[in-house]
Design an enzyme around this catalytic site. Structure first.
Site, PDB file in Angstrom:
ATOM      1  N   GLU A 161       0.844  -1.183   0.000  1.00 19.62           N
ATOM      2  CA  GLU A 161       0.000   0.000   0.000  1.00 19.62           C
ATOM      3  C   GLU A 161       0.885   1.240   0.000  1.00 19.62           C
ATOM      4  O   GLU A 161       1.797   1.344   0.798  1.00 19.62           O
ATOM      5  CB  GLU A 161      -0.842  -0.046   1.288  1.00 19.62           C
ATOM      6  CG  GLU A 161      -1.938   0.935   1.325  1.00 19.62           C
ATOM      7  CD  GLU A 161      -2.756   0.909   0.055  1.00 19.62           C
ATOM      8  OE1 GLU A 161      -3.550  -0.009  -0.103  1.00 19.62           O
ATOM      9  OE2 GLU A 161      -2.565   1.814  -0.789  1.00 19.62           O
ATOM     10  N   LEU A 163      -0.479   4.411   0.185  1.00 24.19           N
ATOM     11  CA  LEU A 163      -1.264   5.619   0.485  1.00 24.19           C
ATOM     12  C   LEU A 163      -0.667   6.457   1.609  1.00 24.19           C
ATOM     13  O   LEU A 163      -0.054   5.958   2.536  1.00 24.19           O
ATOM     14  CB  LEU A 163      -2.733   5.300   0.747  1.00 24.19           C
ATOM     15  CG  LEU A 163      -3.148   4.060   1.523  1.00 24.19           C
ATOM     16  CD1 LEU A 163      -3.190   4.373   2.987  1.00 24.19           C
ATOM     17  CD2 LEU A 163      -4.500   3.622   1.012  1.00 24.19           C
ATOM     18  N   GLU A 165      -1.164   9.200   4.640  1.00 21.66           N
ATOM     19  CA  GLU A 165      -2.162   9.657   5.597  1.00 21.66           C
ATOM     20  C   GLU A 165      -2.611  11.054   5.195  1.00 21.66           C
ATOM     21  O   GLU A 165      -1.816  11.862   4.724  1.00 21.66           O
ATOM     22  CB  GLU A 165      -1.575   9.684   7.011  1.00 21.66           C
ATOM     23  CG  GLU A 165      -1.463   8.292   7.593  1.00 21.66           C
ATOM     24  CD  GLU A 165      -0.896   8.301   8.999  1.00 21.66           C
ATOM     25  OE1 GLU A 165      -1.113   9.279   9.732  1.00 21.66           O
ATOM     26  OE2 GLU A 165      -0.228   7.312   9.345  1.00 21.66           O
ATOM     27  N   PHE A 259       8.632  16.080  -2.415  1.00 18.11           N
ATOM     28  CA  PHE A 259       9.533  15.616  -1.354  1.00 18.11           C
ATOM     29  C   PHE A 259      10.885  16.316  -1.392  1.00 18.11           C
ATOM     30  O   PHE A 259      11.930  15.735  -1.120  1.00 18.11           O
ATOM     31  CB  PHE A 259       9.662  14.082  -1.364  1.00 18.11           C
ATOM     32  CG  PHE A 259       8.433  13.456  -0.780  1.00 18.11           C
ATOM     33  CD1 PHE A 259       7.235  13.516  -1.455  1.00 18.11           C
ATOM     34  CD2 PHE A 259       8.446  12.887   0.477  1.00 18.11           C
ATOM     35  CE1 PHE A 259       6.078  13.011  -0.900  1.00 18.11           C
ATOM     36  CE2 PHE A 259       7.294  12.383   1.044  1.00 18.11           C
ATOM     37  CZ  PHE A 259       6.110  12.437   0.348  1.00 18.11           C
ATOM     38  N   LEU A 260      10.829  17.593  -1.760  1.00 20.01           N
ATOM     39  CA  LEU A 260      12.032  18.426  -1.723  1.00 20.01           C
ATOM     40  C   LEU A 260      11.809  19.626  -0.808  1.00 20.01           C
ATOM     41  O   LEU A 260      12.420  20.671  -1.001  1.00 20.01           O
ATOM     42  CB  LEU A 260      12.385  18.908  -3.134  1.00 20.01           C
ATOM     43  CG  LEU A 260      13.185  17.948  -4.010  1.00 20.01           C
ATOM     44  CD1 LEU A 260      13.527  18.607  -5.344  1.00 20.01           C
ATOM     45  CD2 LEU A 260      14.484  17.498  -3.320  1.00 20.01           C
ATOM     46  N   CYS A 270       5.442   5.575   9.071  1.00 17.81           N
ATOM     47  CA  CYS A 270       5.985   4.801   7.948  1.00 17.81           C
ATOM     48  C   CYS A 270       7.477   5.021   7.735  1.00 17.81           C
ATOM     49  O   CYS A 270       8.269   4.094   7.879  1.00 17.81           O
ATOM     50  CB  CYS A 270       5.213   5.115   6.686  1.00 17.81           C
ATOM     51  SG  CYS A 270       3.567   4.417   6.754  1.00 17.81           S
ATOM     52  N   LYS A 330       2.352  15.636  10.075  1.00 17.69           N
ATOM     53  CA  LYS A 330       2.108  16.403   8.840  1.00 17.69           C
ATOM     54  C   LYS A 330       0.668  16.885   8.881  1.00 17.69           C
ATOM     55  O   LYS A 330      -0.104  16.439   9.731  1.00 17.69           O
ATOM     56  CB  LYS A 330       2.402  15.559   7.609  1.00 17.69           C
ATOM     57  CG  LYS A 330       1.463  14.377   7.445  1.00 17.69           C
ATOM     58  CD  LYS A 330       1.696  13.723   6.109  1.00 17.69           C
ATOM     59  CE  LYS A 330       0.553  12.756   5.803  1.00 17.69           C
ATOM     60  NZ  LYS A 330       0.677  12.159   4.497  1.00 17.69           N
TER      61      LYS A 330
HETATM   62  C1  UDX Z   1       4.402   7.786   3.454  1.00 17.82           C
HETATM   63  C2  UDX Z   1       4.467   7.523   1.945  1.00 17.82           C
HETATM   64  O1  UDX Z   1       4.393   8.766   1.250  1.00 17.82           O
HETATM   65  C3  UDX Z   1       3.354   6.595   1.510  1.00 17.82           C
HETATM   66  O2  UDX Z   1       3.495   6.274   0.129  1.00 17.82           O
HETATM   67  C4  UDX Z   1       3.432   5.313   2.329  1.00 17.82           C
HETATM   68  O3  UDX Z   1       2.369   4.446   1.999  1.00 17.82           O
HETATM   69  C5  UDX Z   1       3.399   5.634   3.814  1.00 17.82           C
HETATM   70  O4  UDX Z   1       4.436   6.548   4.145  1.00 17.82           O
HETATM   71  P1  UDX Z   1       2.902   9.280   5.076  1.00 17.82           P
HETATM   72  O5  UDX Z   1       3.729   8.728   6.183  1.00 17.82           O
HETATM   73  O6  UDX Z   1       1.428   9.326   5.226  1.00 17.82           O
HETATM   74  O7  UDX Z   1       3.179   8.469   3.725  1.00 17.82           O
HETATM   75  O8  UDX Z   1       3.390  10.780   4.844  1.00 17.82           O
HETATM   76  P2  UDX Z   1       4.129  11.624   3.718  1.00 17.82           P
HETATM   77  O9  UDX Z   1       3.165  12.534   3.087  1.00 17.82           O
HETATM   78  O10 UDX Z   1       4.904  10.761   2.815  1.00 17.82           O
HETATM   79  O11 UDX Z   1       5.111  12.494   4.620  1.00 17.82           O
HETATM   80  C6  UDX Z   1       6.049  11.872   5.487  1.00 17.82           C
HETATM   81  C7  UDX Z   1       6.825  12.876   6.285  1.00 17.82           C
HETATM   82  O12 UDX Z   1       7.761  13.548   5.458  1.00 17.82           O
HETATM   83  C8  UDX Z   1       5.995  13.974   6.950  1.00 17.82           C
HETATM   84  O13 UDX Z   1       6.464  14.186   8.259  1.00 17.82           O
HETATM   85  C9  UDX Z   1       6.247  15.191   6.093  1.00 17.82           C
HETATM   86  O14 UDX Z   1       6.119  16.396   6.816  1.00 17.82           O
HETATM   87  C10 UDX Z   1       7.690  14.950   5.673  1.00 17.82           C
HETATM   88  N1  UDX Z   1       8.068  15.621   4.419  1.00 17.82           N
HETATM   89  C11 UDX Z   1       7.444  15.310   3.254  1.00 17.82           C
HETATM   90  C12 UDX Z   1       9.079  16.570   4.437  1.00 17.82           C
HETATM   91  O15 UDX Z   1       9.668  16.872   5.480  1.00 17.82           O
HETATM   92  N2  UDX Z   1       9.441  17.169   3.259  1.00 17.82           N
HETATM   93  C13 UDX Z   1       8.849  16.868   2.075  1.00 17.82           C
HETATM   94  O16 UDX Z   1       9.238  17.448   1.052  1.00 17.82           O
HETATM   95  C14 UDX Z   1       7.810  15.911   2.081  1.00 17.82           C
END
Ligand code: UDX
Length: 441
Positions: A161, A163, A165, A259-260, A270, A330
């Site tokens: 999966e 997805l 959150e 993710f930058l 996760c 987040k």
């Molecule tokens: C992640 C994956 O994206 C998803 O595909 C997987 O199934 C589960 O893990 P999630 O944990 O819900 O999802 O959150 P995500 O939106 O990926 O963000 C993860 C963390 O990274 C957050 O704390 C967010 O604030 C941080 N983040 C994200 C950054 O610090 N910088 C970014 O550019 C993007």
């Protein structure tokens, strides 16, 4: 949503009503399948039957309510019942980290044993949706063979999966790809039929590869965040702006803009646990994944670096009042697991600061976590800001972007904004008379 076409209806059991299982159960039932969602938490199941959700996830509650009403979704505490009544069993149980970094797969084994016990002659397909280390599917298969009481046919498969959150329902219906790890054509056909109405590329692999795809994807995304955070440190030292660096980098299609975003780093249930587990399994297989260890180190350092920056401005933190806005890991979730806020709040308390906390959704979770007398929970942002020497933003909730900063400035004792997510324009805040701390800007 574009899933109203004809679908071959399957009787599905989804084991686990957590962030992955409950969303999957609701969405599968919305696709038209008959779903039993099983969880051993009696309170959770009885609440769900009364349409009370165990956590906040946008768009999920209406799907659960609708499909409970039309009989496509039921909740049960009986794993045996769920398995008996279903052709396909999706395993979405927790695989929490253990002290050594490995994933605790006890729940996965329990489900495999329950499947073995309840194989009653008809073929069953057992699919892992939880994030599991490579080779878990093999183990699950061995377990079912070991404990089954007859020669009933079954297959195991992996369908990781992806997805996120806060966007889980959207991600379910509009995924970038569907990954199917199978050993037989029969299992492949069933999985393809289950997802038939979802328009996305389907990648069919063996089970080990599918399991690895999940760990590799999450580890890569976490590494991307740590990379930009490392660049942000250099930006701070050089007087450059990381926001512009990531904007320009991201326009290169080979890099991509997602993710930058530099800041206080990643949290959640996760990335931190999946990196740990991937490092652990790689080591067990004979490879030292040093790159991922460094991604972890960088991520941890961002939190202490943020507190250092505040100290640099305020000098002594003992007795200073600080507001922390945004506690969940987040936006659009109330989830605080491994949130940067946890370490940052602990560090601020250690320095002797007095804190007022506010989050649009995570208040209950935060109240469970932080019992310190020096912490006050506020009803809204403006209340949290009253009389503080600094406001920290740790989660980029939409409502913070609309904050009335003129009013905020009047309320604060000293106008310092520590922007842990680079969500504000430095110049605009400076023009209003604020001092501004960003990450790499
Ligand atoms: C992640 C994956 O994206 C998803 O595909 C997987 O199934 C589960 O893990 P999630 O944990 O819900 O999802 O959150 P995500 O939106 O990926 O963000 C993860 C963390 O990274 C957050 O704390 C967010 O604030 C941080 N983040 C994200 C950054 O610090 N910088 C970014 O550019 C993007």
């Amino acid at each position: 949503m574009s899933h109203k076409k004809n679908i071959k209806v399957y009787n599905l059991c989804v084991v686990g009503a957590g962030h992955v299982g409950l969303v999957a159960a609701a969405c599968f039932s919305e696709l038209g399948h008959k779903v039993i969602c099983v969880d051993n938490d009696k309170k959770r199941v009885s609440a769900l039957r009364k349409e009370i959700m165990p956590f906040y996830e946008p768009q999920m509650a209406p799907l659960v309510k609708k499909n409970l009403k039309r009989g496509n979704l039921v909740f049960s505490t009986s794993l045996d019942e769920g398995i008996k009544k279903s052709d396909v069993i999706f395993v979405a149980v927790g695989t929490p980290p253990q002290a050594d970094g490995s994933a605790d797969l006890t729940s996965v084994e329990n489900v495999a044993r329950a499947v073995a016990k309840n194989l009653d002659g008809d073929y069953k397909l057992v699919i892992s949706k939880s994030t599991v280390p490579v080779q878990t599917g093999q183990r699950a298969k061995e377990t079912i063979y070991r404990y089954r009481k007859n020669n009933a046919e079954f297959d195991v498969a992996s369908n990781p999966e992806f997805l996120r959150e806060g966007k889980a329902v959207y991600d379910f219906f509009y995924p970038d790809r569907i990954v199917i790890g199978v050993e037989t054509k029969r299992a492949e056909t069933i999985l393809k039929e289950i997802y038939a109405t979802i328009d996305a590329p389907v990648i069919v692999t063996d089970i080990n590869t599918a399991e690895l795809i999940k760990h590799a994807s999450n580890s890569f995304l976490a590494t991307k965040i740590s990379f930009i955070n490392a660049v942000s440190r250099v930006c701070d030292l050089a007087g450059a702006d990381v926001s512009k660096v990531s904007l320009a980098m991201g326009l290169d299609k080979r890099i991509g803009k997602d993710f930058l975003d530099a800041g206080v780093g990643y949290g959640g249930f996760c990335f931190p646990k999946d990196l740990e587990a991937f490092i652990y399994i790689s080591k067990k297989l004979g490879y030292d994944f040093r790159l991922l260890k460094e991604a972890q180190n960088i991520n941890e350092e961002q939190r202490s670096y943020f507190v250092e920056k505040i100290k640099e401005h305020l000098w002594i933190l003992k007795g200073k009042k600080i507001a922390v806005l945004g506690l969940s890991f987040k936006p659009d979730t109330d989830d605080m697991r491994f949130a940067p806020a946890i370490d940052i709040i602990a560090a601020l308390l250690k320095e002797g600061a007095i804190l007022s906390l506010y989050d649009p959704q995570a208040r209950d979770e935060a109240q469970e976590l932080f019992k310190d007398k020096r912490i006050k929970f506020s009803k809204n942002s403006q209340e949290a800001l009253r009389g503080v020497d600094c406001v920290c933003f740790l989660t980029e909730w939409e409502e913070f972007k609309n904050l009335d900063f003129k009013k905020a400035k009047k309320a604060m004792a000293y106008p310092l904004v520590a922007d842990g997510r680079n969500m504000f324009q430095r110049d605009e805040l400076k023009a209003l008379g604020f001092e501004y701390i960003g990450m790499g800007r």
